[in-house]
Design an enzyme around this catalytic site. Sequence first.
Site, PDB file in Angstrom:
ATOM      1  N   ASP A  98       0.794  -1.240   0.000  1.00 13.95           N
ATOM      2  CA  ASP A  98       0.000   0.000   0.000  1.00 13.95           C
ATOM      3  C   ASP A  98       0.821   1.281   0.000  1.00 13.95           C
ATOM      4  O   ASP A  98       0.357   2.327   0.440  1.00 13.95           O
ATOM      5  CB  ASP A  98      -0.915  -0.012   1.229  1.00 13.95           C
ATOM      6  CG  ASP A  98      -0.152  -0.281   2.518  1.00 13.95           C
ATOM      7  OD1 ASP A  98       1.070  -0.053   2.531  1.00 13.95           O
ATOM      8  OD2 ASP A  98      -0.775  -0.721   3.505  1.00 13.95           O
ATOM      9  N   GLU A 120      -0.249  -9.024  -0.999  1.00 11.56           N
ATOM     10  CA  GLU A 120      -0.766  -8.460   0.253  1.00 11.56           C
ATOM     11  C   GLU A 120      -2.019  -7.622  -0.040  1.00 11.56           C
ATOM     12  O   GLU A 120      -2.126  -6.438   0.327  1.00 11.56           O
ATOM     13  CB  GLU A 120       0.277  -7.648   1.028  1.00 11.56           C
ATOM     14  CG  GLU A 120      -0.072  -7.496   2.503  1.00 11.56           C
ATOM     15  CD  GLU A 120       0.968  -6.711   3.303  1.00 11.56           C
ATOM     16  OE1 GLU A 120       0.919  -5.480   3.323  1.00 11.56           O
ATOM     17  OE2 GLU A 120       1.834  -7.352   3.929  1.00 11.56           O
ATOM     18  N   GLU A 134      -2.105   5.048   2.915  1.00  9.84           N
ATOM     19  CA  GLU A 134      -2.091   3.626   2.554  1.00  9.84           C
ATOM     20  C   GLU A 134      -3.472   3.036   2.287  1.00  9.84           C
ATOM     21  O   GLU A 134      -3.627   2.195   1.400  1.00  9.84           O
ATOM     22  CB  GLU A 134      -1.383   2.817   3.650  1.00  9.84           C
ATOM     23  CG  GLU A 134       0.121   3.051   3.753  1.00  9.84           C
ATOM     24  CD  GLU A 134       0.485   4.308   4.544  1.00  9.84           C
ATOM     25  OE1 GLU A 134      -0.422   4.976   5.092  1.00  9.84           O
ATOM     26  OE2 GLU A 134       1.691   4.628   4.606  1.00  9.84           O
ATOM     27  N   HIS A 210       6.678   5.397  12.742  1.00  5.99           N
ATOM     28  CA  HIS A 210       6.991   6.192  11.546  1.00  5.99           C
ATOM     29  C   HIS A 210       5.790   6.666  10.747  1.00  5.99           C
ATOM     30  O   HIS A 210       5.938   7.416   9.790  1.00  5.99           O
ATOM     31  CB  HIS A 210       7.885   5.389  10.597  1.00  5.99           C
ATOM     32  CG  HIS A 210       7.153   4.283   9.891  1.00  5.99           C
ATOM     33  ND1 HIS A 210       6.975   3.054  10.458  1.00  5.99           N
ATOM     34  CD2 HIS A 210       6.533   4.236   8.697  1.00  5.99           C
ATOM     35  CE1 HIS A 210       6.280   2.292   9.631  1.00  5.99           C
ATOM     36  NE2 HIS A 210       5.991   2.983   8.553  1.00  5.99           N
ATOM     37  N   ARG A 212       2.782   8.298   8.746  1.00  5.76           N
ATOM     38  CA  ARG A 212       2.431   9.691   8.427  1.00  5.76           C
ATOM     39  C   ARG A 212       1.243  10.187   9.248  1.00  5.76           C
ATOM     40  O   ARG A 212       1.205  11.339   9.668  1.00  5.76           O
ATOM     41  CB  ARG A 212       2.114   9.817   6.930  1.00  5.76           C
ATOM     42  CG  ARG A 212       3.303  10.235   6.084  1.00  5.76           C
ATOM     43  CD  ARG A 212       2.878  10.421   4.629  1.00  5.76           C
ATOM     44  NE  ARG A 212       3.892  11.085   3.822  1.00  5.76           N
ATOM     45  CZ  ARG A 212       4.995  10.513   3.359  1.00  5.76           C
ATOM     46  NH1 ARG A 212       5.257   9.252   3.638  1.00  5.76           N
ATOM     47  NH2 ARG A 212       5.849  11.202   2.626  1.00  5.76           N
TER      48      ARG A 212
HETATM   49  C1  UD1 Z   1       6.834   4.841   3.428  1.00  7.23           C
HETATM   50  C2  UD1 Z   1       5.409   4.429   3.021  1.00  7.23           C
HETATM   51  C3  UD1 Z   1       4.712   3.752   4.204  1.00  7.23           C
HETATM   52  C4  UD1 Z   1       5.557   2.633   4.775  1.00  7.23           C
HETATM   53  C5  UD1 Z   1       6.954   3.127   5.081  1.00  7.23           C
HETATM   54  C6  UD1 Z   1       7.831   1.982   5.526  1.00  7.23           C
HETATM   55  C7  UD1 Z   1       4.254   5.887   1.437  1.00  7.23           C
HETATM   56  C8  UD1 Z   1       3.445   7.100   1.242  1.00  7.23           C
HETATM   57  N1  UD1 Z   1       4.640   5.623   2.684  1.00  7.23           N
HETATM   58  O1  UD1 Z   1       6.687   5.836   4.433  1.00  7.23           O
HETATM   59  O2  UD1 Z   1       3.472   3.223   3.745  1.00  7.23           O
HETATM   60  O3  UD1 Z   1       4.943   2.163   5.952  1.00  7.23           O
HETATM   61  O4  UD1 Z   1       7.534   3.711   3.906  1.00  7.23           O
HETATM   62  O5  UD1 Z   1       8.971   2.421   6.184  1.00  7.23           O
HETATM   63  O6  UD1 Z   1       4.532   5.192   0.483  1.00  7.23           O
HETATM   64  N2  UD1 Z   1      14.446   8.312   4.143  1.00  7.23           N
HETATM   65  C9  UD1 Z   1      15.807   8.244   3.982  1.00  7.23           C
HETATM   66  N3  UD1 Z   1      16.364   7.053   3.635  1.00  7.23           N
HETATM   67  C10 UD1 Z   1      15.637   5.928   3.458  1.00  7.23           C
HETATM   68  C11 UD1 Z   1      14.244   5.998   3.652  1.00  7.23           C
HETATM   69  C12 UD1 Z   1      13.659   7.203   3.968  1.00  7.23           C
HETATM   70  O7  UD1 Z   1      16.518   9.222   4.147  1.00  7.23           O
HETATM   71  O8  UD1 Z   1      16.204   4.878   3.160  1.00  7.23           O
HETATM   72  C13 UD1 Z   1      13.843   9.613   4.503  1.00  7.23           C
HETATM   73  C14 UD1 Z   1      13.796  10.602   3.325  1.00  7.23           C
HETATM   74  O9  UD1 Z   1      14.029  11.889   3.792  1.00  7.23           O
HETATM   75  C15 UD1 Z   1      12.350  10.471   2.841  1.00  7.23           C
HETATM   76  C16 UD1 Z   1      11.625  10.261   4.163  1.00  7.23           C
HETATM   77  O10 UD1 Z   1      12.490   9.412   4.910  1.00  7.23           O
HETATM   78  O11 UD1 Z   1      11.911  11.617   2.128  1.00  7.23           O
HETATM   79  C17 UD1 Z   1      10.255   9.649   4.091  1.00  7.23           C
HETATM   80  O12 UD1 Z   1      10.247   8.516   3.234  1.00  7.23           O
HETATM   81  P1  UD1 Z   1       8.851   8.115   2.508  1.00  7.23           P
HETATM   82  O13 UD1 Z   1       9.060   6.883   1.711  1.00  7.23           O
HETATM   83  O14 UD1 Z   1       8.295   9.286   1.811  1.00  7.23           O
HETATM   84  O15 UD1 Z   1       7.869   7.867   3.720  1.00  7.23           O
HETATM   85  P2  UD1 Z   1       7.893   6.778   4.864  1.00  7.23           P
HETATM   86  O16 UD1 Z   1       7.431   7.428   6.125  1.00  7.23           O
HETATM   87  O17 UD1 Z   1       9.175   6.057   4.860  1.00  7.23           O
HETATM   88  N1  UDP Z   2      12.595  -3.455  10.027  1.00  4.98           N
HETATM   89  C1  UDP Z   2      13.952  -3.542   9.788  1.00  4.98           C
HETATM   90  N2  UDP Z   2      14.802  -2.699  10.453  1.00  4.98           N
HETATM   91  C2  UDP Z   2      14.351  -1.772  11.334  1.00  4.98           C
HETATM   92  C3  UDP Z   2      12.947  -1.674  11.556  1.00  4.98           C
HETATM   93  C4  UDP Z   2      12.091  -2.517  10.881  1.00  4.98           C
HETATM   94  O1  UDP Z   2      14.393  -4.377   9.005  1.00  4.98           O
HETATM   95  O2  UDP Z   2      15.169  -1.054  11.894  1.00  4.98           O
HETATM   96  C5  UDP Z   2      11.687  -4.362   9.306  1.00  4.98           C
HETATM   97  C6  UDP Z   2      10.645  -5.068  10.131  1.00  4.98           C
HETATM   98  O3  UDP Z   2      11.158  -6.240  10.718  1.00  4.98           O
HETATM   99  C7  UDP Z   2       9.567  -5.345   9.095  1.00  4.98           C
HETATM  100  C8  UDP Z   2       9.646  -4.139   8.187  1.00  4.98           C
HETATM  101  O4  UDP Z   2      10.943  -3.584   8.396  1.00  4.98           O
HETATM  102  O5  UDP Z   2       9.875  -6.493   8.326  1.00  4.98           O
HETATM  103  C9  UDP Z   2       8.578  -3.153   8.534  1.00  4.98           C
HETATM  104  O6  UDP Z   2       8.843  -1.980   7.867  1.00  4.98           O
HETATM  105  P1  UDP Z   2       8.283  -0.589   8.350  1.00  4.98           P
HETATM  106  O7  UDP Z   2       7.956  -0.629   9.786  1.00  4.98           O
HETATM  107  O8  UDP Z   2       9.260   0.437   7.860  1.00  4.98           O
HETATM  108  O9  UDP Z   2       6.974  -0.398   7.455  1.00  4.98           O
HETATM  109  P2  UDP Z   2       5.471  -0.921   7.579  1.00  4.98           P
HETATM  110  O10 UDP Z   2       5.482  -2.384   7.799  1.00  4.98           O
HETATM  111  O11 UDP Z   2       4.817  -0.154   8.671  1.00  4.98           O
HETATM  112  O12 UDP Z   2       4.891  -0.544   6.261  1.00  4.98           O
END
Ligand code: UD1
Ligand code: UDP
Length: 384
Positions: A98, A120, A134, A210, A212
């Site tokens: 999602d 999923e 999502e 984390h 939003r």
């Molecule tokens: C995204 C997904 C969310 C998911 C989450 C898993 C969307 C809208 N949101 O949210 O559904 O639960 O990923 O973690 O698709 N960043 C880094 N390095 C990284 C990753 C992120 O620097 O490797 C920082 C960047 O500044 C980026 C910000 O995190 O702009 C947010 O990342 P983004 O993918 O937009 O949102 P998430 O909160 O990670």
């Molecule tokens: N995870 C990871 N390292 C971390 C935190 C989470 O590998 O430091 C893994 C966790 O075990 C799970 C996945 O990341 O498999 C979940 O991702 P996240 O919480 O970022 O996103 P969500 O599941 O909420 O979309």
Amino acid sequence: MSKLKVMTIFGTRPEAIKMAPLVQELEHRSEFESYCCVTAQHRQMLDSVLDIFRLTPQFDLDIMERSQSLSSITSKCLLGLEKVFQAVCPDLVLVHGDTSTTFAGALAAFYQQIAVGHVEAGLRTGDKYSPFPEEMNRSMVGRLADLHFCPTENNRKNLEAEGIVNGVFVTGNTVIDALHTTVCKDYHFTTESLNHLDYQGKKIIVVTCHRRENYGEPMEQIMSALKELAIMYKKEVELVYPVHLSPVVQEAAHRYLDGQDNIHLIPPLTADEMHNLMARSYMVLTDSGGLQEEAPALSKPVLVLRRETERPEAVKAGTVRVAGTSREDILRLASGLIQSPEAYTAMAQAANPYGDGQACRRIADGILYHFGKRDCPPEVFQGH
Ligand code: UD1
Ligand code: UDP
């Protein structure tokens, strides 16, 4: 027999962890010509998963920006994927879950009239803005997809209620397939500090946050509750919190939790480290979706730091409780589990409604069945 060209698309950490075993399954089976394209909506957190599962995508859109907006992610994915699809012409595109990558992946495939498979599928809260974005991402992908791989029977019923009944398979969640490959008894952490935690003498609580929809006041409440919890149970509890790289989360976590001896704010862990840390922990406090599926399989109680969950199966099984986002509620429920052995034991039961490690095989078989290359559908995953 000609091979089916299947392209897997993902961009964030959880999609990568849950798609990695499926990419491996497709690569190992002779019926498929497997391609993998990452959008890199996440960069470091994605690359860490690619390393652990030894995946080398053929295409990498490298779209991530600091503090990226939803529009930016979606539009960059759409434009990048158009070119990739035109170059490969896959028979089927697989997206997961999602995220914005998921939605853009399905939409970009639809624009090229390429069949879409949703892994999923069928998770719903029924609330358009929670989780945001999502809930709408997965609902819209449900309309676009031709194949729907539901982790549970409950997910299938959600789709049925929306009139989606064709091409639906109940497979279990691929996260359990992944978990089967990462957790082991003698695991040695690369993050050295984790080898020295007192797993026997202390209650180790794993924390992540984390989402939003938690930005702002809910996240302030959560961070404040975590700090108070650490102060109240200074002698018996250690909080281990691998902090998501989102600047919003980094700022809130460090502002509230820096300087507290029994709170360990650490960089994101690799998937195998995270899974083995959870396996040794006392319990989990999280707003993550994936952790709600993994922790029950490891017999760890979970308090969900959100107002609702699209994963009611483990709530029903008794290992997960929705704590909400108010400081008082989180403190009350967490204290109950720390202080009361009865309350703890009632939740710390092995319940695994999400999978049996065979989800990827069923998905691959479902694809073959859909394309007329297999006579019978895969067997239905029966959750407990
Ligand atoms: C995204 C997904 C969310 C998911 C989450 C898993 C969307 C809208 N949101 O949210 O559904 O639960 O990923 O973690 O698709 N960043 C880094 N390095 C990284 C990753 C992120 O620097 O490797 C920082 C960047 O500044 C980026 C910000 O995190 O702009 C947010 O990342 P983004 O993918 O937009 O949102 P998430 O909160 O990670
Ligand atoms: N995870 C990871 N390292 C971390 C935190 C989470 O590998 O430091 C893994 C966790 O075990 C799970 C996945 O990341 O498999 C979940 O991702 P996240 O919480 O970022 O996103 P969500 O599941 O909420 O979309």
